[in-house]
Design a protein around this motif. Structure first.
Motif, PDB file in Angstrom:
ATOM      1  N   UNK A  63      43.757 -49.430 -36.637  1.00  0.00           N
ATOM      2  CA  UNK A  63      44.172 -49.079 -36.044  1.00  0.00           C
ATOM      3  C   UNK A  63      44.691 -48.700 -35.046  1.00  0.00           C
ATOM      4  N   UNK A  64      45.665 -49.259 -33.841  1.00  0.00           N
ATOM      5  CA  UNK A  64      46.004 -48.394 -33.563  1.00  0.00           C
ATOM      6  C   UNK A  64      47.095 -49.214 -32.139  1.00  0.00           C
ATOM      7  N   UNK A  65      47.342 -47.595 -30.763  1.00  0.00           N
ATOM      8  CA  UNK A  65      47.989 -48.609 -30.344  1.00  0.00           C
ATOM      9  C   UNK A  65      46.896 -48.314 -28.751  1.00  0.00           C
ATOM     10  N   UNK A  66      47.638 -49.188 -27.540  1.00  0.00           N
ATOM     11  CA  UNK A  66      46.801 -49.152 -26.134  1.00  0.00           C
ATOM     12  C   UNK A  66      47.639 -47.969 -25.533  1.00  0.00           C
ATOM     13  N   UNK A  67      47.615 -46.520 -25.135  1.00  0.00           N
ATOM     14  CA  UNK A  67      48.702 -45.706 -25.411  1.00  0.00           C
ATOM     15  C   UNK A  67      47.961 -44.555 -24.510  1.00  0.00           C
ATOM     16  N   UNK A  68      48.206 -43.217 -24.359  1.00  0.00           N
ATOM     17  CA  UNK A  68      48.090 -42.239 -24.116  1.00  0.00           C
ATOM     18  C   UNK A  68      48.658 -41.671 -24.948  1.00  0.00           C
ATOM     19  N   UNK A  69      48.111 -39.716 -25.062  1.00  0.00           N
ATOM     20  CA  UNK A  69      48.990 -39.131 -26.218  1.00  0.00           C
ATOM     21  C   UNK A  69      50.712 -39.188 -25.481  1.00  0.00           C
ATOM     22  N   UNK A  70      51.666 -38.408 -26.338  1.00  0.00           N
ATOM     23  CA  UNK A  70      52.494 -37.892 -25.983  1.00  0.00           C
ATOM     24  C   UNK A  70      53.878 -38.779 -25.282  1.00  0.00           C
ATOM     25  N   UNK A  77      57.359 -50.605 -30.069  1.00  0.00           N
ATOM     26  CA  UNK A  77      57.409 -51.024 -29.155  1.00  0.00           C
ATOM     27  C   UNK A  77      56.587 -52.365 -29.076  1.00  0.00           C
ATOM     28  N   UNK A  78      57.343 -53.691 -28.528  1.00  0.00           N
ATOM     29  CA  UNK A  78      56.809 -54.648 -28.140  1.00  0.00           C
ATOM     30  C   UNK A  78      55.827 -55.288 -27.468  1.00  0.00           C
ATOM     31  N   UNK A  79      54.634 -56.114 -28.266  1.00  0.00           N
ATOM     32  CA  UNK A  79      53.911 -56.465 -27.187  1.00  0.00           C
ATOM     33  C   UNK A  79      54.226 -56.907 -26.385  1.00  0.00           C
ATOM     34  N   UNK A  80      52.915 -56.495 -25.081  1.00  0.00           N
ATOM     35  CA  UNK A  80      53.527 -57.555 -23.580  1.00  0.00           C
ATOM     36  C   UNK A  80      53.477 -59.520 -24.255  1.00  0.00           C
ATOM     37  N   UNK A  92      56.598 -51.472 -23.682  1.00  0.00           N
ATOM     38  CA  UNK A  92      55.524 -52.701 -24.474  1.00  0.00           C
ATOM     39  C   UNK A  92      53.621 -52.049 -24.372  1.00  0.00           C
ATOM     40  N   UNK A  93      53.221 -52.283 -25.615  1.00  0.00           N
ATOM     41  CA  UNK A  93      52.148 -51.750 -25.996  1.00  0.00           C
ATOM     42  C   UNK A  93      51.487 -52.962 -26.804  1.00  0.00           C
TER      43      UNK A  93
END
Length: 454
Positions: A63-70, A77-80, A92-93
């Motif tokens: 598991x991880x996050x829907x985002x980009x590095x850095x 963060x909150x989830x949307x 929001x991620x």
């Protein structure tokens, strides 16, 4: 950057995830990069990125996050779909389950669970026509009381895999698959939603097990989901023979979320494991069953970085007796701790990392050099001679302002499940060491190798 966590409890920087393939002895075979625009981790969230083989052994999940590095502060963060206005992090991620098959092909599923906190582990039940993820994590980074979506989005979740590209997926509300409350033990209620701040996750003999090893609420111990409704009369129990794996979430009562949490409660503590609140000696993380009567538990240690200039060690870490690899034996009615192995881990002894800062960190007054504090995620195999070999990821303490950023190690050990005490000379060996700016998080056999998923 290490010291930012000293003044900002939500601080984190997203980072790429690399899956390193190696032989059991540590010989490198190759590296697979997880597509960074689809799933990243948070450097240095130390409870993330457990690796689990699916029930069929054909996939490995994490598991991880829907985002980009850095990107900053994504892990809090909150989830949307589940916003908490008291969360100091504005972003929001979605949280994302990643799945890799034996051909090196990825798939991803986003979820609104674990808003404000970490999704930590995922296990794919792809047996008997079922296709669901069981996930473990924590939720909430705001005030108390927490919104309903935060309470429902913590702990043990059931997430249906999705085949569509992430941008086309519709992530619904969290669907809890397991729930526990300390009132089941006769204790007074604490912060709703925090009794299921889960870290480790495994499945054995059609039972889903979780561990809780941190936080100021609840009990640090080993739990299981009871799908029969008969195994947990007083907050502790044993899985019922013939129990089935859960295939649907709890049909909980939303009207009592704020007062009772997710009900009905369908989890309890595995009989014989600790039941004390706010334990200072129990910090379970990864778990692995060698067989129905032998369970190995990774204890990550208490995280205390008190340093003794006289001995040159992190003295509290060095003095621990329950950190490392715990071996538990079932006697027919209860589980009992047989012994804990830490030989070779050099608990509390600083080690050198090339390129790492030297001397003392002026922000903490303690050495930069890390030391092993215990173990986190693990996996194992039963060998032809009946012995077991276990691979585990170490936890650390240091004077680094964020101990989760310490370079750590992958270690292994061989043990006899039938033994009442460790064999002479039984000791951990280092398989791989992280370099500067790196951390090791999960360990698993590769999908399709026929290894056990326990």
């Amino acid at each position: 950057m290490f010291n930012n966590a000293l003044v900002d409890g939500s601080f984190g920087v997203t980072s790429r995830i690399f899956l390193s393939e190696m032989t059991p002895s540590g010989v490198p075979l190759g590296t697979i990069t997880v597509p960074p625009g689809r799933l990243v981790t948070s450097f240095s969230s130390k409870s993330e990125l457990a690796l689990n083989l699916s029930a069929s052994g054909r996939y490995v999940t994490f598991m991880g996050y829907l985002s980009r590095p850095s990107a900053l502060d994504v892990s809090n963060s909150n989830t949307p779909g589940d916003l908490d206005a008291t969360n100091p992090v504005p972003g929001q991620n979605y949280r994302v389950v990643g799945q890799l098959d034996s051909r090196g092909m990825f798939s991803f599923t986003k979820t609104n669970a674990y808003s404000g906190n970490n999704g930590r582990a995922a296990y794919l039940n792809d047996s008997g026509g079922t296709n669901v993820y069981y996930t473990a994590g924590n939720a909430g980074n705001g005030g108390n009381p927490q919104p309903d979506g935060i309470i429902a989005g913590a702990g043990a979740q059931l997430v249906p895999p999705q085949n569509a590209p992430l941008r086309q997926q519709q992530a619904g509300q969290p669907t809890p698959v397991g729930s526990f409350n300390i009132t089941q033990l006769g204790d007074k209620p604490d912060k709703i939603g925090k009794d299921t701040n889960f870290r480790g996750l495994t499945v054995f003999n059609n039972v889903v097990y979780f561990t809780k090893g941190s936080g100021g609420n609840g009990v640090n111990t080993v739990y299981f989901i009871d799908t029969t409704g008969t195994a947990c009369p007083n907050g502790t129990g044993l899985p019922a023979p013939g129990a089935a794996l859960p295939t649907s979430p709890i049909a909980y009562d939303p009207s009592v979320l704020q007062t009772e949490g997710v009900t009905p409660y369908n989890m309890c503590i595995l009989q014989g494991f600790p039941t004390a609140l706010k334990s200072t000696t129990a910090f379970p993380f990864g778990i692995w069953f060698a067989n129905a009567n032998t369970l190995y538990v990774a204890d990550e240690g208490n995280g205390d970085n008190a340093f003794s200039a006289q001995t040159g060690t992190y003295s509290v870490a060095a003095g621990q007796t329950t950190a490392g690899l715990q071996k538990w034996i079932f006697n027919g009615t209860s589980w009992n701790l047989a012994y804990t192995v830490s030989a070779g881990l050099a608990l509390g002894v600083p080690f050198t990392v090339p390129g790492y800062p030297t001397g003392d960190n002026p922000a903490t007054g303690l050495p930069w050099s890390p030391a092993t504090d215990g173990l986190r995620n693990l996996t194992g195999q039963v060998n032809p001679d009946g012995s077991v070999t276990i691979w585990a990821i170490t936890s650390t303490v240091s004077g680094n302002g964020d101990q989760g950023a310490d370079p750590n190690k992958l270690v292994s050990i061989t043990d006899q499940p039938s033994a009442a005490s460790p064999a002479s000379g039984e000791s951990f060996q280092t398989v791989r060491s992280a370099g500067y700016g790196q951390v090791l998080r999960g360990v698993s056999f590769t999908p399709g190798t026929g290894a056990s998923s326990h």
